[in-house]
Design an enzyme around this catalytic site. Structure first.
Site, PDB file in Angstrom:
ATOM      1  N   LYS A   9       0.834  -1.204   0.000  1.00 48.58           N
ATOM      2  CA  LYS A   9       0.000   0.000   0.000  1.00 48.58           C
ATOM      3  C   LYS A   9       0.875   1.263   0.000  1.00 48.58           C
ATOM      4  CE  LYS A   9      -2.670  -1.925   3.380  1.00 48.58           C
ATOM      5  NZ  LYS A   9      -3.848  -2.227   4.244  1.00 48.58           N
ATOM      6  N   TYR A  49     -12.325  -2.559  -1.157  1.00 44.96           N
ATOM      7  CA  TYR A  49     -12.687  -2.556   0.268  1.00 44.96           C
ATOM      8  C   TYR A  49     -14.205  -2.517   0.477  1.00 44.96           C
ATOM      9  CZ  TYR A  49      -7.917  -2.184   2.148  1.00 44.96           C
ATOM     10  OH  TYR A  49      -6.613  -2.444   2.531  1.00 44.96           O
ATOM     11  N   PHE A  57     -14.024   3.543   9.746  1.00 43.52           N
ATOM     12  CA  PHE A  57     -12.728   3.837   9.141  1.00 43.52           C
ATOM     13  C   PHE A  57     -12.741   3.774   7.614  1.00 43.52           C
ATOM     14  CE2 PHE A  57     -12.821  -0.688  10.341  1.00 43.52           C
ATOM     15  CZ  PHE A  57     -12.481  -1.319   9.141  1.00 43.52           C
ATOM     16  N   ARG A  85      -0.711 -14.425   4.528  1.00 42.22           N
ATOM     17  CA  ARG A  85      -1.312 -13.824   5.722  1.00 42.22           C
ATOM     18  C   ARG A  85      -0.394 -14.022   6.938  1.00 42.22           C
ATOM     19  NH1 ARG A  85      -5.847 -10.466   5.427  1.00 42.22           N
ATOM     20  NH2 ARG A  85      -6.545 -11.260   7.431  1.00 42.22           N
ATOM     21  N   THR A  91      -3.674  -7.511  11.743  1.00 41.24           N
ATOM     22  CA  THR A  91      -3.994  -6.197  11.176  1.00 41.24           C
ATOM     23  C   THR A  91      -3.314  -5.040  11.907  1.00 41.24           C
ATOM     24  OG1 THR A  91      -6.150  -7.110  10.552  1.00 41.24           O
ATOM     25  CG2 THR A  91      -5.917  -4.703  10.495  1.00 41.24           C
ATOM     26  N   ARG A 102       4.158  -6.685   9.287  1.00 42.82           N
ATOM     27  CA  ARG A 102       3.543  -5.656  10.128  1.00 42.82           C
ATOM     28  C   ARG A 102       4.215  -5.597  11.502  1.00 42.82           C
ATOM     29  NH1 ARG A 102      -2.597  -7.328   8.305  1.00 42.82           N
ATOM     30  NH2 ARG A 102      -2.841  -5.879   6.567  1.00 42.82           N
ATOM     31  N   HIS A 115      -1.626  -5.539   1.980  1.00 42.38           N
ATOM     32  CA  HIS A 115      -2.911  -6.246   1.912  1.00 42.38           C
ATOM     33  C   HIS A 115      -2.656  -7.635   1.383  1.00 42.38           C
ATOM     34  CE1 HIS A 115      -7.065  -7.336   0.939  1.00 42.38           C
ATOM     35  NE2 HIS A 115      -6.565  -7.836  -0.164  1.00 42.38           N
ATOM     36  N   GLU A 126     -10.485 -10.541  -6.028  1.00 40.73           N
ATOM     37  CA  GLU A 126      -9.576  -9.381  -5.940  1.00 40.73           C
ATOM     38  C   GLU A 126      -8.574  -9.357  -7.101  1.00 40.73           C
ATOM     39  OE1 GLU A 126      -7.878  -9.686  -2.032  1.00 40.73           O
ATOM     40  OE2 GLU A 126      -9.740  -9.119  -1.035  1.00 40.73           O
TER      41      GLU A 126
HETATM   42  P1  DAT Z   1      -6.514  -7.042   6.987  1.00 36.49           P
HETATM   43  O1  DAT Z   1      -5.839  -6.006   6.114  1.00 36.49           O
HETATM   44  O2  DAT Z   1      -5.587  -7.547   8.060  1.00 36.49           O
HETATM   45  O3  DAT Z   1      -7.165  -8.124   6.199  1.00 36.49           O
HETATM   46  P2  DAT Z   1      -9.198  -5.988   7.456  1.00 36.49           P
HETATM   47  O4  DAT Z   1      -9.597  -6.653   6.186  1.00 36.49           O
HETATM   48  O5  DAT Z   1     -10.003  -6.270   8.669  1.00 36.49           O
HETATM   49  O6  DAT Z   1      -7.662  -6.265   7.796  1.00 36.49           O
HETATM   50  O7  DAT Z   1      -9.228  -4.402   7.245  1.00 36.49           O
HETATM   51  C1  DAT Z   1      -8.780  -3.841   6.029  1.00 36.49           C
HETATM   52  C2  DAT Z   1      -7.918  -2.652   6.349  1.00 36.49           C
HETATM   53  O8  DAT Z   1      -8.697  -1.644   6.992  1.00 36.49           O
HETATM   54  C3  DAT Z   1      -6.787  -2.951   7.326  1.00 36.49           C
HETATM   55  O9  DAT Z   1      -5.633  -3.434   6.667  1.00 36.49           O
HETATM   56  C4  DAT Z   1      -6.548  -1.617   7.964  1.00 36.49           C
HETATM   57  C5  DAT Z   1      -7.930  -0.979   7.992  1.00 36.49           C
HETATM   58  N1  DAT Z   1      -8.597  -1.156   9.291  1.00 36.49           N
HETATM   59  C6  DAT Z   1      -9.135  -2.302   9.766  1.00 36.49           C
HETATM   60  N2  DAT Z   1      -9.671  -2.106  10.976  1.00 36.49           N
HETATM   61  C7  DAT Z   1      -9.444  -0.800  11.278  1.00 36.49           C
HETATM   62  C8  DAT Z   1      -9.737   0.044  12.384  1.00 36.49           C
HETATM   63  N3  DAT Z   1     -10.384  -0.414  13.462  1.00 36.49           N
HETATM   64  N4  DAT Z   1      -9.338   1.352  12.331  1.00 36.49           N
HETATM   65  C9  DAT Z   1      -8.690   1.841  11.251  1.00 36.49           C
HETATM   66  N5  DAT Z   1      -8.385   1.100  10.169  1.00 36.49           N
HETATM   67  C10 DAT Z   1      -8.751  -0.194  10.183  1.00 36.49           C
HETATM   68 MG    MG Z   2      -8.785  -8.001   4.884  1.00 37.57          MG
END
Ligand code: DAT
Ligand code: MG
Length: 148
Positions: A9, A49, A57, A85, A91, A102, A115, A126
């Site tokens: 990203k 997304y 968020f 992963r 995350t 991370r 991602h 995707e």
């Molecule tokens: P991941 O990227 O680990 O699959 P996710 O799919 O739950 O996580 O969320 C997508 C993205 O959104 C993540 O990389 C960062 C952001 N994100 C997730 N939860 C968040 C939160 N509580 N506050 C801010 N950003 C968030």
């Molecule tokens: Mg995700």
């Protein structure tokens, strides 16, 4: 062979971590199928997304993903989705395990560098969002007996 979509990203590009992160995926034994640097259109970020639409968020996440170039890649290999992963870590960068991307390079929740698709089904969806079929290379890995 299983495939997964990996995005480095805008924070990964701005922080010059593209080589470090990509090197970890290569060293694991995954095979690079496609790669490009993308100035992500807003509609693509929305589609990518879509599952998070309505969350607090969401708007900030779209602003982040469209704020600069992103490296989009497809990687292939045995259990590629889970393997990536695991290499990424959880995350929240502050809580991600040391040794993961991370865990080693991120402190933020939103700006967590990478991602990775979370299931083979979502990976297929995707990959189709980010790449045309013609952009996905096909080749026979010469080291399959060693990393497969
Ligand atoms: P991941 O990227 O680990 O699959 P996710 O799919 O739950 O996580 O969320 C997508 C993205 O959104 C993540 O990389 C960062 C952001 N994100 C997730 N939860 C968040 C939160 N509580 N506050 C801010 N950003 C968030
Ligand atoms: Mg995700």
């Amino acid at each position: 062979m299983q495939q997964t979509l990996i995005l480095l990203k805008p924070d990964a590009v701005q922080r010059r971590l593209v080589g470090a992160i990509t090197g970890r995926l290569e060293a694991k034994g995954l095979r690079l199928v496609a790669l490009k640097l993308v100035a992500t259109p807003h509609e693509l970020a929305e589609a990518h997304y879509a599952v998070h639409k309505g969350k607090p968020f969401y708007d900030s996440l779209l602003t982040f993903l469209t704020s600069g170039p992103t490296v989009a890649m497809v990687w292939e290999g045995r259990e590629a989705v889970a393997a990536c992963r695991n290499l990424m870590g959880t995350t929240d960068g502050a809580k991600a395990a040391p040794g993961t991307v991370r865990g080693d390079f991120a402190l933020s929740v939103q700006n967590n560098l990478v991602h990775g698709s979370d299931s083979p089904e979502n990976a297929a969806t995707e990959i189709a969002l980010w790449f045309t079929p013609a952009e996905l290379t096909k080749s026979t890995p010469t080291d399959a007996n060693w990393v497969g």
